[in-house]
Design a protein around this motif. Structure first.
Motif, mmCIF file in Angstrom:
data_model
loop_
_atom_site.group_PDB
_atom_site.id
_atom_site.type_symbol
_atom_site.label_atom_id
_atom_site.label_comp_id
_atom_site.label_asym_id
_atom_site.label_seq_id
_atom_site.Cartn_x
_atom_site.Cartn_y
_atom_site.Cartn_z
ATOM 1 N N MET A 191 51.453 47.259 38.676
ATOM 2 C CA MET A 191 52.546 47.026 39.507
ATOM 3 C C MET A 191 52.533 45.714 39.748
ATOM 4 O O MET A 191 51.606 45.243 40.581
ATOM 5 N N LEU A 192 53.740 44.844 39.375
ATOM 6 C CA LEU A 192 53.631 43.543 39.939
ATOM 7 C C LEU A 192 54.096 43.227 41.248
ATOM 8 O O LEU A 192 55.082 44.079 41.744
ATOM 9 N N GLN A 193 53.406 42.566 42.025
ATOM 10 C CA GLN A 193 53.687 42.539 43.589
ATOM 11 C C GLN A 193 53.606 40.771 43.978
ATOM 12 O O GLN A 193 52.465 40.370 43.546
ATOM 13 N N LYS A 194 54.478 40.312 44.569
ATOM 14 C CA LYS A 194 54.199 39.117 45.283
ATOM 15 C C LYS A 194 53.571 39.159 46.830
ATOM 16 O O LYS A 194 54.252 40.302 47.607
ATOM 17 N N THR A 195 52.845 38.345 47.095
ATOM 18 C CA THR A 195 52.274 38.361 48.596
ATOM 19 C C THR A 195 51.661 36.957 48.847
ATOM 20 O O THR A 195 51.417 36.231 47.960
ATOM 21 N N LYS A 196 51.448 36.805 50.089
ATOM 22 C CA LYS A 196 50.801 35.838 50.543
ATOM 23 C C LYS A 196 49.408 35.936 50.680
ATOM 24 O O LYS A 196 48.929 37.246 50.952
ATOM 25 N N GLY A 197 48.587 34.891 50.522
ATOM 26 C CA GLY A 197 46.858 35.206 50.538
ATOM 27 C C GLY A 197 46.278 34.237 51.277
ATOM 28 O O GLY A 197 46.486 32.899 51.448
ATOM 29 N N ILE A 198 45.118 34.481 51.768
ATOM 30 C CA ILE A 198 44.169 33.549 52.407
ATOM 31 C C ILE A 198 42.829 33.601 51.920
ATOM 32 O O ILE A 198 42.016 34.874 51.601
ATOM 33 N N ALA A 199 42.452 32.720 51.072
ATOM 34 C CA ALA A 199 40.899 32.802 50.106
ATOM 35 C C ALA A 199 39.941 32.879 51.428
ATOM 36 O O ALA A 199 39.896 31.971 52.225
ATOM 37 N N LEU A 200 38.944 33.881 51.055
ATOM 38 C CA LEU A 200 37.984 33.974 51.768
ATOM 39 C C LEU A 200 36.504 33.517 51.290
ATOM 40 O O LEU A 200 35.629 32.641 51.568
ATOM 41 N N LYS A 201 36.387 34.198 50.149
ATOM 42 C CA LYS A 201 35.111 34.016 49.292
ATOM 43 C C LYS A 201 35.140 34.097 47.694
ATOM 44 O O LYS A 201 35.973 35.042 47.413
ATOM 45 N N VAL A 202 34.443 33.272 47.020
ATOM 46 C CA VAL A 202 34.358 33.441 45.420
ATOM 47 C C VAL A 202 33.006 33.668 44.839
ATOM 48 O O VAL A 202 31.894 32.922 45.517
ATOM 49 N N THR A 203 32.817 34.580 44.212
ATOM 50 C CA THR A 203 31.561 34.744 43.453
ATOM 51 C C THR A 203 31.626 34.547 41.857
ATOM 52 O O THR A 203 32.652 35.054 41.506
ATOM 53 N N ASN A 204 30.589 34.101 41.410
ATOM 54 C CA ASN A 204 30.771 33.811 39.958
ATOM 55 C C ASN A 204 30.562 35.286 39.518
ATOM 56 O O ASN A 204 29.988 36.048 39.785
ATOM 57 N N TYR A 205 31.310 35.495 38.371
ATOM 58 C CA TYR A 205 31.340 36.805 37.729
ATOM 59 C C TYR A 205 30.752 36.777 36.392
ATOM 60 O O TYR A 205 30.028 37.583 35.894
ATOM 61 N N LEU A 216 39.568 29.431 53.111
ATOM 62 C CA LEU A 216 40.884 29.386 53.953
ATOM 63 C C LEU A 216 42.017 28.826 53.439
ATOM 64 O O LEU A 216 43.200 28.372 54.124
ATOM 65 N N HIS A 217 41.997 28.271 52.138
ATOM 66 C CA HIS A 217 43.149 27.941 51.607
ATOM 67 C C HIS A 217 44.309 28.983 51.511
ATOM 68 O O HIS A 217 44.081 30.049 51.223
ATOM 69 N N LEU A 218 45.794 28.494 51.654
ATOM 70 C CA LEU A 218 46.770 29.595 51.803
ATOM 71 C C LEU A 218 47.468 29.481 50.370
ATOM 72 O O LEU A 218 47.446 28.717 49.616
ATOM 73 N N LEU A 219 47.782 30.707 49.845
ATOM 74 C CA LEU A 219 48.042 30.981 48.745
ATOM 75 C C LEU A 219 49.412 31.969 48.546
ATOM 76 O O LEU A 219 49.672 32.587 49.468
ATOM 77 N N GLU A 220 50.376 31.513 47.609
ATOM 78 C CA GLU A 220 51.182 32.344 47.186
ATOM 79 C C GLU A 220 50.816 33.218 45.931
ATOM 80 O O GLU A 220 50.700 32.273 44.891
ATOM 81 N N LEU A 221 50.989 34.412 45.670
ATOM 82 C CA LEU A 221 50.428 35.142 44.612
ATOM 83 C C LEU A 221 51.336 36.191 44.120
ATOM 84 O O LEU A 221 52.330 36.576 44.794
ATOM 85 N N VAL A 222 51.192 36.204 42.727
ATOM 86 C CA VAL A 222 51.873 37.378 42.035
ATOM 87 C C VAL A 222 50.802 38.288 41.389
ATOM 88 O O VAL A 222 50.038 37.596 40.619
ATOM 89 N N VAL A 223 50.421 39.379 41.824
ATOM 90 C CA VAL A 223 49.224 40.149 41.458
ATOM 91 C C VAL A 223 49.776 41.397 40.665
ATOM 92 O O VAL A 223 51.041 42.033 41.076
ATOM 93 N N TYR A 224 48.835 41.952 40.067
ATOM 94 C CA TYR A 224 48.796 43.331 39.471
ATOM 95 C C TYR A 224 48.208 44.163 40.302
ATOM 96 O O TYR A 224 46.815 43.985 40.636
ATOM 97 N N HIS A 225 48.790 45.218 40.896
ATOM 98 C CA HIS A 225 47.886 45.978 41.857
ATOM 99 C C HIS A 225 48.140 47.446 41.606
ATOM 100 O O HIS A 225 49.188 48.128 41.195
ATOM 101 N N LYS A 226 46.893 48.101 41.457
ATOM 102 C CA LYS A 226 46.791 49.460 41.242
ATOM 103 C C LYS A 226 45.950 50.007 42.299
ATOM 104 O O LYS A 226 44.767 49.496 42.521
ATOM 105 N N ASP A 227 46.517 50.963 42.898
ATOM 106 C CA ASP A 227 45.573 51.768 44.106
ATOM 107 C C ASP A 227 44.440 52.252 43.515
ATOM 108 O O ASP A 227 44.162 52.616 42.401
ATOM 109 N N ASN A 228 43.492 52.100 44.534
ATOM 110 C CA ASN A 228 42.002 52.617 44.308
ATOM 111 C C ASN A 228 41.116 51.816 43.270
ATOM 112 O O ASN A 228 40.153 52.093 42.828
#
Length: 240
Positions: free
Chosen positions: A1-15, A54-66
């Protein structure tokens, strides 16, 4: 499900070679982990640079519960931070705030009021021309309100503050987790001041370090698995 939301970046880990997992505190979905493929490539659609702490973001995300890992369709910085990335004092404060936030938001459910408070605090820090020596103390105490352990401030000034019970008291508690004068009064002032007013409180470097250590202890007493704050020493060096 696509959803718009605002976000605050906290931590990035190499994958993988070019991909990352970004921990982002979102306004509508709480704390989420997002797998971003190719974020470290020079021409990445979502580049790692916009995911700095702490960068402020505007996001469009795919969200699946769990789902433990979610995905992002679109991301952009908004509003863009202009001074925090370039100013050593502001970027050091941001590093400290980010470390504390990552510790206390680990299991955070959606909380738009908390999100708005953090967002407005970041914007104030980015835009202000005021001295910042007490900003982090003020931020921590304002944040404690949203985490459920803001101390009650009474009209009559009491000489001790019990960090374990979170109350001002007339008697010395039977443990070491306590503030005494002159630090009780300074702490009381920090508790009740706006960001704009917080720099008016004059205190010695040693008192500021002591208060920060005690407030960090206060968080440790009231937050599960809080641990050590590694960026404390940076602030001690900057605000001397």
């Amino acid at each position: 499900m696509l959803q718009k939301t605002k976000g605050i970046a906290l931590k990035v880990t190499n994958y993988s070679e070019n991909s990352v997992v970004a921990q982002i505190f979102t306004e509508d979905l709480g704390l989420q982990s997002y797998l971003i493929n190719g974020a470290r490539k020079p021409k990445a659609k979502i580049h790692i640079n916009i995911l700095q702490p702490l960068h402020l973001l505007e996001l469009v995300v795919y969200h699946k519960d769990n789902n433990a890992l979610q995905r992002i369709k679109e991301a952009q910085q908004y509003p863009t931070l202009h001074k925090i990335p370039l100013n050593i004092v502001k970027s050091s404060l941001a590093l400290f705030l980010n470390e504390v936030l990552y510790k206390v938001l680990k299991h955070q459910q959606p909380d738009p009021q908390l999100f708005h408070f953090i967002q407005q605090s970041i914007l104030w820090l980015d835009e202000t021309e005021s001295p910042l020596a007490n900003f982090h103390l003020s931020f921590l105490m304002k944040l404690s309100k949203f985490l459920g352990f803001l101390p009650t401030v009474n009209q009559d000034q009491k000489p001790f503050f019990d960090l374990m019970d979170g109350v001002f008291t007339h008697s010395l508690p039977p443990h070491q987790h306590v503030l005494q004068e002159p630090h009780t009064t300074i702490f009381h002032n920090i508790l009740t001041a706006s960001y704009e007013a917080s720099h008016h409180f004059q205190m010695k470097h040693a008192d500021r370090i002591y208060l920060l250590q005690k407030i960090t202890d206060f968080y440790r007493l009231h937050t599960e698995n809080f641990g050590e704050v590694n960026s404390l020493y940076i602030l001690e060096e900057i605000f001397h």
